[in-house]
Motif scaffolding. Structure first.
Motif, PDB file in Angstrom:
ATOM      1  N   GLU B  22       0.830  -1.211   0.000  1.00 59.61           N
ATOM      2  CA  GLU B  22       0.000   0.000   0.000  1.00 59.61           C
ATOM      3  C   GLU B  22       0.866   1.263   0.000  1.00 59.61           C
ATOM      4  N   ALA B  23       1.879   1.291   0.846  1.00 56.40           N
ATOM      5  CA  ALA B  23       2.717   2.497   0.945  1.00 56.40           C
ATOM      6  C   ALA B  23       3.467   2.754  -0.358  1.00 56.40           C
ATOM      7  N   ALA B  24       3.861   1.664  -1.038  1.00 52.08           N
ATOM      8  CA  ALA B  24       4.605   1.833  -2.290  1.00 52.08           C
ATOM      9  C   ALA B  24       3.666   2.045  -3.476  1.00 52.08           C
ATOM     10  N   GLY B  25       2.364   1.948  -3.232  1.00 49.32           N
ATOM     11  CA  GLY B  25       1.411   2.139  -4.329  1.00 49.32           C
ATOM     12  C   GLY B  25       1.452   1.026  -5.361  1.00 49.32           C
ATOM     13  N   VAL B  26       1.767  -0.186  -4.903  1.00 44.67           N
ATOM     14  CA  VAL B  26       1.849  -1.333  -5.819  1.00 44.67           C
ATOM     15  C   VAL B  26       0.445  -1.934  -5.996  1.00 44.67           C
ATOM     16  N   PRO B  27      -0.052  -2.045  -7.226  1.00 42.73           N
ATOM     17  CA  PRO B  27      -1.339  -2.720  -7.420  1.00 42.73           C
ATOM     18  C   PRO B  27      -1.175  -4.201  -7.075  1.00 42.73           C
ATOM     19  N   TYR B  28      -2.089  -4.727  -6.260  1.00 41.17           N
ATOM     20  CA  TYR B  28      -1.964  -6.144  -5.861  1.00 41.17           C
ATOM     21  C   TYR B  28      -3.328  -6.747  -5.626  1.00 41.17           C
ATOM     22  N   ARG B  29      -3.384  -8.076  -5.761  1.00 42.79           N
ATOM     23  CA  ARG B  29      -4.587  -8.824  -5.397  1.00 42.79           C
ATOM     24  C   ARG B  29      -4.347  -9.470  -4.046  1.00 42.79           C
ATOM     25  N   ASP B  30      -5.327  -9.347  -3.154  1.00 42.57           N
ATOM     26  CA  ASP B  30      -5.257 -10.024  -1.857  1.00 42.57           C
ATOM     27  C   ASP B  30      -6.086 -11.308  -2.067  1.00 42.57           C
ATOM     28  N   VAL B  31      -5.413 -12.312  -2.648  1.00 41.41           N
ATOM     29  CA  VAL B  31      -6.114 -13.422  -3.307  1.00 41.41           C
ATOM     30  C   VAL B  31      -7.089 -14.173  -2.401  1.00 41.41           C
ATOM     31  N   ALA B  32      -6.678 -14.448  -1.174  1.00 40.71           N
ATOM     32  CA  ALA B  32      -7.536 -15.277  -0.314  1.00 40.71           C
ATOM     33  C   ALA B  32      -8.806 -14.554   0.110  1.00 40.71           C
ATOM     34  N   ARG B  33      -8.877 -13.250  -0.132  1.00 36.71           N
ATOM     35  CA  ARG B  33     -10.101 -12.506   0.192  1.00 36.71           C
ATOM     36  C   ARG B  33     -11.084 -12.529  -0.974  1.00 36.71           C
TER      37      ARG B  33
END
Lengths: 235, 235
Positions: B22-33
């Motif tokens: 989040e702090a680095a502004g990296v787009p990511y999927r929080d897969v298990a959610r």
């Protein structure tokens, strides 16, 4: 010359570093085992004396760096002395395995100190028995089963492939420690981890390791150490 | 896109990774959610499915790599997204601090699970009270006093100097967790660690962090997590 700062009368976490230095043939001073060595060790832990103090030993001084945390020291040594792959994927994989070994070592320690490092074993024996039983019955199989699987997935006879790495040295030390602390449990269950046990034997025969184990530099296991032999904890 | 695999209903160790992304502004999927996410998480832990299985979550998939162990993931993210110094000395120092944070997190966990992760808290409550008392009285002061000293030695307002790093994000999360789990003890003692508490406030105001904390992506603390609020353990 490389300097290791660690407690002088135990293998402890420092042993993972000693094994790496020995296997790579790196000349080093085991400073706290020399005269006035404990004072020297205290100095590198002192935030007033050094810019990057460590929370606890082991600490390594090498090439102008002062490095704490066992796995972090091995990360550096792996790179500096060819004890780990150079490419990022292999380097991170090696480190991931080392951190998992470190987690198991911490749990092994807590079998005899489940309440506090500030109390004697004798003052937390009831909890120790409960924790040790759980460790032997559920945690040893889970961790060693995991490492066995890692060895099955390996493309060579070492954990990361065809070359010896610090991970192999640490797995050797892990088996050594568990055999010392839990001889009955290990004798009963080692058949479940044939590749891990074979790796242990292979590492023990690496000439530099074999020479070290025969030397006075190898401290014997004892009951001030992380791995302790208490018959009542060997379920 | 970067994929994080971690338990969907707790902050846990995954939170240290979420904060860095989040702090680095990296787009990511929080897969298990996501839908069927837990099965996807199980798959990356399965040695039959992947070459480098992890012992436990969190696991990060990024740039062709599958990386386990929280501190190891941060080592990678620090390098990939500028959340740590590039030179070896700074990189190792950052990682050393992260590993020390990880040690404290493990000890915080064991305050409510001193005997076994396989038993309920209620079944190890007597030992938990003893361990929590020791943790509050001796370990919190030792660890947080250490981090305070690290901040005093820093040449800037962040742990490593003038720039935000993953270490600052993790120290923020550590203070958050300790305040949640031990509100009375922290309220009583926070005055001993002014720089650490100031750092916590500074990190909370980093725009990307502030936005994350306000979002639904931030899971609330709860009693399935590492940091748990049990009044009887808050000495």
């Amino acid at each position: 010359m490389v300097e290791l700062y660690y407690w002088p009368t135990i293998q402890g976490r420092g042993e993972f570093v000693r094994l790496a230095l020995e296997a790579a043939g790196v000349p080093y001073r085991d400073v706290a085992r020399e005269k006035h060595g404990l004072a020297a060790m205290q100095a590198v832990l002192d935030a007033q004396s050094v810019q990057h103090p460590s929370f606890a030993p082991p600490v390594l001084r090498a090439g102008g760096l002062l490095i704490g945390q066992t796995a972090n020291i091995l990360l550096h040594l792996g790179r500096a002395y060819g004890l780990a792959p150079r490419a990022e994927a292999g380097r991170l994989w090696a480190h991931q395995l080392q951190l998992t070994i470190a987690d198991m070592v911490a749990e092994a320690h807590d079998t005899h100190h489940p309440i506090s490092v500030n109390l004697y074993y004798e003052d937390q024996k009831a909890a120790a028995k409960k924790r040790a039983k759980e460790f032997v019955e559920t945690r040893i199989p889970k961790y060693l089963g995991y490492f066995e699987q890692v060895l099955e997935n390996s493309k060579g006879s070492y954990a990361l492939g065809k070359r010896l790495s610090y991970v192999d040295l640490s797995l050797f030390q892990l088996v050594e420690g568990l055999r010392y602390a839990f001889p009955r449990a290990m004798a009963r269950n080692e058949g479940n981890w044939p590749k891990l046990i074979a790796l242990h034997g292979r590492v023990m025969q690496v000439p530099a390791v074999a020479a070290y184990l025969r030397s006075a530099r190898r401290i014997a296991f004892n009951e001030d150490d992380i791995f302790r032999r208490y018959a009542e904890l060997d379920f």
